[in-house]
Design a protein around this motif. Structure first.
Motif, PDB file in Angstrom:
ATOM      1  N   THR A  18     -10.450  17.561   4.761  1.00 37.80           N
ATOM      2  CA  THR A  18      -9.706  16.943   5.867  1.00 37.80           C
ATOM      3  C   THR A  18      -9.596  15.442   5.665  1.00 37.80           C
ATOM      4  OG1 THR A  18     -10.448  18.652   7.431  1.00 37.80           O
ATOM      5  CG2 THR A  18      -9.614  16.595   8.367  1.00 37.80           C
ATOM      6  N   THR A  19     -10.708  14.812   5.332  1.00 35.02           N
ATOM      7  CA  THR A  19     -10.683  13.367   5.115  1.00 35.02           C
ATOM      8  C   THR A  19      -9.889  13.016   3.861  1.00 35.02           C
ATOM      9  OG1 THR A  19     -12.861  13.553   4.021  1.00 35.02           O
ATOM     10  CG2 THR A  19     -12.834  12.885   6.336  1.00 35.02           C
ATOM     11  N   TYR A  20      -9.951  13.872   2.855  1.00 37.07           N
ATOM     12  CA  TYR A  20      -9.213  13.612   1.612  1.00 37.07           C
ATOM     13  C   TYR A  20      -7.708  13.625   1.846  1.00 37.07           C
ATOM     14  CZ  TYR A  20      -7.099  14.567  -2.932  1.00 37.07           C
ATOM     15  OH  TYR A  20      -6.284  14.537  -4.040  1.00 37.07           O
ATOM     16  N   TYR A  21      -7.212  14.676   2.485  1.00 47.69           N
ATOM     17  CA  TYR A  21      -5.770  14.753   2.746  1.00 47.69           C
ATOM     18  C   TYR A  21      -5.315  13.629   3.672  1.00 47.69           C
ATOM     19  CZ  TYR A  21      -5.332  19.384   0.561  1.00 47.69           C
ATOM     20  OH  TYR A  21      -5.296  20.426  -0.334  1.00 47.69           O
ATOM     21  N   LEU A  22      -6.128  13.302   4.672  1.00 47.30           N
ATOM     22  CA  LEU A  22      -5.776  12.206   5.582  1.00 47.30           C
ATOM     23  C   LEU A  22      -5.701  10.886   4.831  1.00 47.30           C
ATOM     24  CD1 LEU A  22      -5.233  11.066   8.391  1.00 47.30           C
ATOM     25  CD2 LEU A  22      -7.722  10.997   8.767  1.00 47.30           C
ATOM     26  N   ALA A  23      -6.663  10.660   3.944  1.00 50.64           N
ATOM     27  CA  ALA A  23      -6.683   9.421   3.165  1.00 50.64           C
ATOM     28  C   ALA A  23      -5.428   9.291   2.308  1.00 50.64           C
ATOM     29  CB  ALA A  23      -7.934   9.375   2.286  1.00 50.64           C
ATOM     30  N   GLN A  24      -5.071  10.363   1.612  1.00 50.94           N
ATOM     31  CA  GLN A  24      -3.889  10.322   0.755  1.00 50.94           C
ATOM     32  C   GLN A  24      -2.620  10.128   1.590  1.00 50.94           C
ATOM     33  OE1 GLN A  24      -4.402   9.851  -2.240  1.00 50.94           O
ATOM     34  NE2 GLN A  24      -5.308  11.521  -3.404  1.00 50.94           N
ATOM     35  N   LEU A  25      -2.562  10.743   2.752  1.00 51.34           N
ATOM     36  CA  LEU A  25      -1.407  10.571   3.636  1.00 51.34           C
ATOM     37  C   LEU A  25      -1.257   9.117   4.054  1.00 51.34           C
ATOM     38  CD1 LEU A  25       0.864  11.619   5.513  1.00 51.34           C
ATOM     39  CD2 LEU A  25      -0.921  12.089   7.225  1.00 51.34           C
ATOM     40  N   LEU A  26      -2.346   8.485   4.469  1.00 47.57           N
ATOM     41  CA  LEU A  26      -2.288   7.099   4.919  1.00 47.57           C
ATOM     42  C   LEU A  26      -1.907   6.149   3.787  1.00 47.57           C
ATOM     43  CD1 LEU A  26      -5.432   7.044   7.246  1.00 47.57           C
ATOM     44  CD2 LEU A  26      -3.042   6.867   7.960  1.00 47.57           C
ATOM     45  N   ILE A  27      -2.444   6.391   2.601  1.00 49.65           N
ATOM     46  CA  ILE A  27      -2.106   5.542   1.455  1.00 49.65           C
ATOM     47  C   ILE A  27      -0.629   5.695   1.103  1.00 49.65           C
ATOM     48  CG2 ILE A  27      -2.487   5.212  -1.023  1.00 49.65           C
ATOM     49  CD1 ILE A  27      -5.453   5.840  -0.529  1.00 49.65           C
ATOM     50  N   ALA A  28      -0.129   6.932   1.128  1.00 49.81           N
ATOM     51  CA  ALA A  28       1.285   7.170   0.818  1.00 49.81           C
ATOM     52  C   ALA A  28       2.196   6.514   1.846  1.00 49.81           C
ATOM     53  CB  ALA A  28       1.559   8.674   0.757  1.00 49.81           C
ATOM     54  N   VAL A  29       1.893   6.680   3.127  1.00 47.10           N
ATOM     55  CA  VAL A  29       2.707   6.066   4.189  1.00 47.10           C
ATOM     56  C   VAL A  29       2.648   4.541   4.085  1.00 47.10           C
ATOM     57  CG1 VAL A  29       2.900   5.720   6.686  1.00 47.10           C
ATOM     58  CG2 VAL A  29       2.532   8.017   5.768  1.00 47.10           C
ATOM     59  N   GLY A  30       1.469   4.014   3.778  1.00 46.20           N
ATOM     60  CA  GLY A  30       1.351   2.570   3.603  1.00 46.20           C
ATOM     61  C   GLY A  30       2.238   2.059   2.485  1.00 46.20           C
ATOM     62  N   ASP A  31       2.364   2.843   1.413  1.00 40.22           N
ATOM     63  CA  ASP A  31       3.203   2.417   0.300  1.00 40.22           C
ATOM     64  C   ASP A  31       4.685   2.525   0.644  1.00 40.22           C
ATOM     65  OD1 ASP A  31       3.043   1.599  -2.626  1.00 40.22           O
ATOM     66  OD2 ASP A  31       4.458   3.252  -2.733  1.00 40.22           O
ATOM     67  N   VAL A  32       5.058   3.597   1.332  1.00 39.48           N
ATOM     68  CA  VAL A  32       6.458   3.790   1.715  1.00 39.48           C
ATOM     69  C   VAL A  32       6.936   2.665   2.631  1.00 39.48           C
ATOM     70  CG1 VAL A  32       7.951   5.241   3.140  1.00 39.48           C
ATOM     71  CG2 VAL A  32       6.532   6.282   1.371  1.00 39.48           C
ATOM     72  N   THR A  33       6.069   2.215   3.520  1.00 40.41           N
ATOM     73  CA  THR A  33       6.460   1.189   4.499  1.00 40.41           C
ATOM     74  C   THR A  33       6.189  -0.235   4.027  1.00 40.41           C
ATOM     75  OG1 THR A  33       4.306   1.377   5.601  1.00 40.41           O
ATOM     76  CG2 THR A  33       6.098   2.759   6.434  1.00 40.41           C
ATOM     77  N   ALA A  34       5.663  -0.387   2.817  1.00 46.66           N
ATOM     78  CA  ALA A  34       5.308  -1.731   2.342  1.00 46.66           C
ATOM     79  C   ALA A  34       6.521  -2.643   2.279  1.00 46.66           C
ATOM     80  CB  ALA A  34       4.644  -1.649   0.972  1.00 46.66           C
ATOM     81  N   ASP A  35       7.641  -2.160   1.740  1.00 45.71           N
ATOM     82  CA  ASP A  35       8.850  -2.972   1.663  1.00 45.71           C
ATOM     83  C   ASP A  35       9.450  -3.205   3.035  1.00 45.71           C
ATOM     84  OD1 ASP A  35       8.845  -3.352  -1.074  1.00 45.71           O
ATOM     85  OD2 ASP A  35       9.868  -1.459  -1.441  1.00 45.71           O
ATOM     86  N   GLY A  36       9.337  -2.188   3.900  1.00 49.35           N
ATOM     87  CA  GLY A  36       9.931  -2.303   5.219  1.00 49.35           C
ATOM     88  C   GLY A  36       9.343  -3.423   6.047  1.00 49.35           C
ATOM     89  N   ASP A  37       8.047  -3.695   5.861  1.00 49.65           N
ATOM     90  CA  ASP A  37       7.408  -4.753   6.619  1.00 49.65           C
ATOM     91  C   ASP A  37       7.927  -6.120   6.238  1.00 49.65           C
ATOM     92  OD1 ASP A  37       5.939  -2.850   7.857  1.00 49.65           O
ATOM     93  OD2 ASP A  37       4.120  -3.172   6.674  1.00 49.65           O
ATOM     94  N   LYS A  38       8.558  -6.209   5.059  1.00 48.96           N
ATOM     95  CA  LYS A  38       9.046  -7.512   4.598  1.00 48.96           C
ATOM     96  C   LYS A  38      10.563  -7.636   4.743  1.00 48.96           C
ATOM     97  CE  LYS A  38       7.373  -7.044   0.485  1.00 48.96           C
ATOM     98  NZ  LYS A  38       7.069  -7.331  -0.912  1.00 48.96           N
ATOM     99  N   GLY A  39      11.194  -6.573   5.299  1.00 52.08           N
ATOM    100  CA  GLY A  39      12.616  -6.679   5.542  1.00 52.08           C
ATOM    101  C   GLY A  39      13.471  -5.923   4.566  1.00 52.08           C
ATOM    102  N   GLY A  40      12.860  -5.176   3.639  1.00 52.28           N
ATOM    103  CA  GLY A  40      13.627  -4.390   2.693  1.00 52.28           C
ATOM    104  C   GLY A  40      13.326  -2.934   2.880  1.00 52.28           C
ATOM    105  N   GLY A  41      13.876  -2.129   1.986  1.00 54.83           N
ATOM    106  CA  GLY A  41      13.548  -0.714   1.992  1.00 54.83           C
ATOM    107  C   GLY A  41      13.778  -0.054   3.323  1.00 54.83           C
TER     108      GLY A  41
END
Length: 249
Positions: A219-242
């Protein structure tokens, strides 16, 4: 376009982006639910069991690739794919060291991503140092707690060094995640540490292996990977791109 219209447009864009991201993550939610529903016993390793276990993480890698493109193979998407390889290896106990190696590569790729310009890592600050110290204390504490049992394993010299190196890499990854100042990324890395340290305590017989223990790890493993993936997907969005703001003129 005036400020009010621009703000309204931005809000619509963010809502649309959130909905699309959620839909993109549906394969992950469905496949991870299937894993827990099937709950294939660890005593029955098979190609099918390996597929069921690894598909959720592979689906996350596909989402990151969809948003970030091939460049993410040298970052979070690559880390997810190597993690999926590690999942497959750990289905067979005799392949533990290979699984550990693949996860170690995954942490190197995550660390490289967190250092990239997309994350705009903050300069080392007192806050970052303060938050990182407990991570290093936790990693060192668990390792030295396990050390006597590591020495009792077959190929003890190899296992002892491999676990020490892996612990160093995962704590480094979490430390770099702190510097990104992104809650999703930091929480994902922290939960990943908790998952892996819990697994290590069970694998090396420091605590009893029970169904509940395996459930906590996965449970913690899948949650961790989900959060890391979402963090990467939204990384550009926080700066105005993507995925983020796109102003109309």
């Amino acid at each position: 376009m005036d400020i009010l219209e621009t703000d309204a447009y931005d809000r619509r864009q963010r809502r649309a982006t959130s909905v699309f991201l959620f839909l993109s993550l549906l394969p992950f939610f469905l496949s991870s639910s299937a894993y827990f529903y099937l709950w294939i016993p660890e005593s029955s390793p098979s190609v099918f069991a390996a597929a069921v276990k690894s598909i959720p993480v592979i689906s996350l890698a596909a989402v990151v690739l969809c948003y970030q493109g091939g460049r993410s193979l040298w970052g979070v998407a690559g880390g997810l794919l190597f993690s999926a390889g590690g999942d497959i290896c750990l289905i067979w106990h005799e392949m533990f060291i290979y699984g550990l190696t693949l996860f170690a590569v995954a942490h190197v790729l995550y660390s490289a991503a967190f250092l990239s310009h997309r994350y705009s890592p903050a300069p080392c600050s007192c806050t970052s140092v303060f938050l990182s110290i407990p991570l290093w204390l936790l990693g060192a504490g668990v390792y030295f707690y396990m050390y006597p049992n590591l020495q009792k394993q077959e190929d003890a010299d190899v296992i002892t060094l491999a676990v020490a190196g892996y612990t160093l890499l995962i704590v480094t990854m979490a430390t770099l995640a702190v510097r990104t100042h992104r809650p999703s990324t930091f929480l994902g890395s922290l939960i990943f540490m908790v998952s892996d340290l819990s697994l290590a305590l069970q694998v090396f017989k420091m605590i009893d292996q029970a169904p509940a223990g395996r459930a906590v790890v996965m449970t913690t493993y899948y949650l961790a990977q989900l959060l890391i993936a979402v963090g990467d997907v939204t990384a550009d969005g926080d700066k105005g791109g993507g995925l983020g703001k796109r102003k109309r003129m």
